[in-house]
Enzyme design. Structure first.
Site, short mmCIF file in Angstrom:
data_model
loop_
_atom_site.label_atom_id
_atom_site.label_comp_id
_atom_site.label_asym_id
_atom_site.label_seq_id
_atom_site.Cartn_x
_atom_site.Cartn_y
_atom_site.Cartn_z
N SER A 279 0.84 -1.21 0.00
CA SER A 279 0.00 0.00 0.00
C SER A 279 0.87 1.26 0.00
O SER A 279 1.58 1.55 0.96
CB SER A 279 -0.92 -0.01 1.22
OG SER A 279 -1.73 1.15 1.19
N HIS B 17 -1.10 -1.45 -3.97
CA HIS B 17 -2.41 -1.01 -3.52
C HIS B 17 -2.39 0.53 -3.48
O HIS B 17 -1.51 1.13 -2.85
CB HIS B 17 -2.65 -1.59 -2.13
CG HIS B 17 -3.98 -1.31 -1.51
ND1 HIS B 17 -5.08 -2.13 -1.66
CD2 HIS B 17 -4.39 -0.29 -0.72
CE1 HIS B 17 -6.10 -1.64 -0.97
NE2 HIS B 17 -5.70 -0.51 -0.40
N ASP C 63 -4.58 3.84 -2.54
CA ASP C 63 -5.76 4.31 -1.80
C ASP C 63 -6.21 5.67 -2.32
O ASP C 63 -5.43 6.61 -2.34
CB ASP C 63 -5.40 4.46 -0.31
CG ASP C 63 -5.26 3.12 0.37
OD1 ASP C 63 -6.19 2.30 0.27
OD2 ASP C 63 -4.21 2.89 1.00
N MET D 192 -8.97 8.68 -1.75
CA MET D 192 -9.90 9.22 -0.74
C MET D 192 -10.43 10.57 -1.21
O MET D 192 -9.68 11.34 -1.84
CB MET D 192 -9.17 9.42 0.59
CG MET D 192 -8.45 8.17 1.08
SD MET D 192 -7.59 8.46 2.63
CE MET D 192 -6.63 6.95 2.76
N HIS E 21 -8.07 1.12 -4.49
CA HIS E 21 -9.10 1.12 -3.45
C HIS E 21 -9.78 2.48 -3.42
O HIS E 21 -9.17 3.46 -3.00
CB HIS E 21 -8.39 0.80 -2.11
CG HIS E 21 -9.29 0.78 -0.92
ND1 HIS E 21 -8.79 0.70 0.36
CD2 HIS E 21 -10.64 0.84 -0.79
CE1 HIS E 21 -9.79 0.70 1.22
NE2 HIS E 21 -10.92 0.80 0.55
N MET F 73 -12.07 4.97 -1.90
CA MET F 73 -12.85 5.39 -0.71
C MET F 73 -13.55 6.68 -1.09
O MET F 73 -13.19 7.78 -0.68
CB MET F 73 -11.89 5.58 0.48
CG MET F 73 -11.45 4.25 1.07
SD MET F 73 -9.98 4.39 2.09
CE MET F 73 -8.73 4.16 0.85
N MET G 40 -11.99 -4.59 5.44
CA MET G 40 -11.25 -3.56 6.18
C MET G 40 -11.13 -3.99 7.64
O MET G 40 -12.14 -4.28 8.29
CB MET G 40 -11.97 -2.21 6.12
CG MET G 40 -12.10 -1.57 4.75
SD MET G 40 -10.55 -1.31 3.89
CE MET G 40 -9.62 -0.32 5.07
N ASP H 226 -7.28 -5.51 4.60
CA ASP H 226 -6.65 -4.19 4.50
C ASP H 226 -6.73 -3.45 5.82
O ASP H 226 -7.82 -3.14 6.30
CB ASP H 226 -7.37 -3.39 3.39
CG ASP H 226 -6.71 -2.04 3.12
OD1 ASP H 226 -5.65 -1.75 3.69
OD2 ASP H 226 -7.30 -1.27 2.33
C1 DX5 Z 1 -6.60 2.67 4.97
C2 DX5 Z 1 -6.11 2.10 3.68
C3 DX5 Z 1 -5.04 1.10 3.78
C4 DX5 Z 1 -3.76 1.59 4.40
C5 DX5 Z 1 -3.19 0.42 5.13
O1 DX5 Z 1 -7.71 3.44 4.70
O2 DX5 Z 1 -7.18 1.50 2.99
O3 DX5 Z 1 -4.77 0.52 2.51
O4 DX5 Z 1 -2.82 2.06 3.49
O5 DX5 Z 1 -2.10 0.89 5.82
P1 DX5 Z 1 -1.49 0.06 7.02
O6 DX5 Z 1 -1.00 -1.22 6.46
O7 DX5 Z 1 -0.42 0.97 7.50
O8 DX5 Z 1 -2.60 -0.14 8.02
ZN ZN Z 2 -6.67 0.48 1.16
#
Ligand code: DX5
Ligand code: ZN
Length: 219
Positions: free
Chosen positions: A7, A32, A34, A36, A65, A67, A135, A173
């Site tokens: 990630s 991965h 993310d 947002m 991913h 969000m 999650m 995740d």
């Molecule tokens: C959180 C993300 C994760 C995050 C995980 O909202 O979806 O993908 O990057 O990070 P770690 O492994 O540090 O919890």
């Molecule tokens: Zn994520």
């Protein structure tokens, strides 16, 4: 075989090219990313520009991913940018329509569920999915602690996924580290998303090797 999805939220953003190489050399098969929107989650992060830039330099599988409150509005942008998989939240707007739109673009559709959302909430959508992202932290921030109480959900998801006759990968995740990965795999995960647990370690190759050794006797 178990996969690691590195990630990028946990990487050194000023040195992202090198971090991507480090993840690949360490044995991560997926990256991965993310995304947002400051609405579905309070935070802001990456967008299609980053996905496009990563696509140019890496042949790793791009696991994106979303969000986002209204992900359907952005499917085309991320498909054009080169995402291999687009995962949207069951708690967001119009998940079914969005999964269909993703598949129509030739991208693998995935559904994500928050820690307090019951497994059953995604059952009707599984026939449209190639992946389920469970999650184990509240989405929006890296570096949180994995909620072990969420792990039993994976068994119910695996059973329901198998009934569809599709090969659906289960990802976990949030808060995955070398020292809890064996429990996550035993719970039924196929893919471990790792941010700080991988990039925050001086030796990510050793992290993945340790996990693989433990995975060999996890199931
Ligand atoms: C959180 C993300 C994760 C995050 C995980 O909202 O979806 O993908 O990057 O990070 P770690 O492994 O540090 O919890
Ligand atoms: Zn994520």
């Amino acid at each position: 075989m178990m996969k690691i999805s590195a990630s990028l939220l946990g990487a050194d953003l000023l040195d992202l090219g090198r971090e991507i190489c480090r993840a690949k050399e360490a044995g991560a098969a997926w990256l991965h990313i993310d995304v947002m929107d400051g609405r579905f989650v309070p935070n802001l992060s990456f967008g299609p520009g980053l996905v496009r830039a990563v696509r140019r330099v890496s042949d790793l599988f791009l696991d994106v991913h979303l969000m986002l409150e209204r992900p359907i509005e952005h499917v085309d942008r991320f498909a054009d940018a080169g995402a291999d998989q687009l995962c949207v939240h069951v708690e967001a707007d119009r998940p079914e329509e969005t999964l269909r739109a993703i598949a129509a673009r030739g991208v693998r559709p995935g559904i994500c569920l928050n820690p307090d959302t019951p497994a059953e909430a995604v059952f009707p959508l599984l026939p449209l999915c190639d992946a389920v992202v469970v999650m184990t932290v509240q989405p929006g921030l890296g570096g949180q602690k994995l909620r072990e109480d969420v792990l039993p959900k994976l068994r119910a998801l695996r059973e329901a996924a198998d009934k569809t006759g599709r090969e659906i990968l289960l990802s976990v995740d949030g808060g995955v580290k070398a020292d809890n990965a064996a429990r996550v795999l035993r719970a039924g995960a196929d893919v471990l998303v790792m941010g700080t647990g991988l990039f925050g370690d001086p030796d990510p190759r050793d992290v993945i090797e340790r996990i693989r050794r433990e995975a060999a006797c996890a199931r």
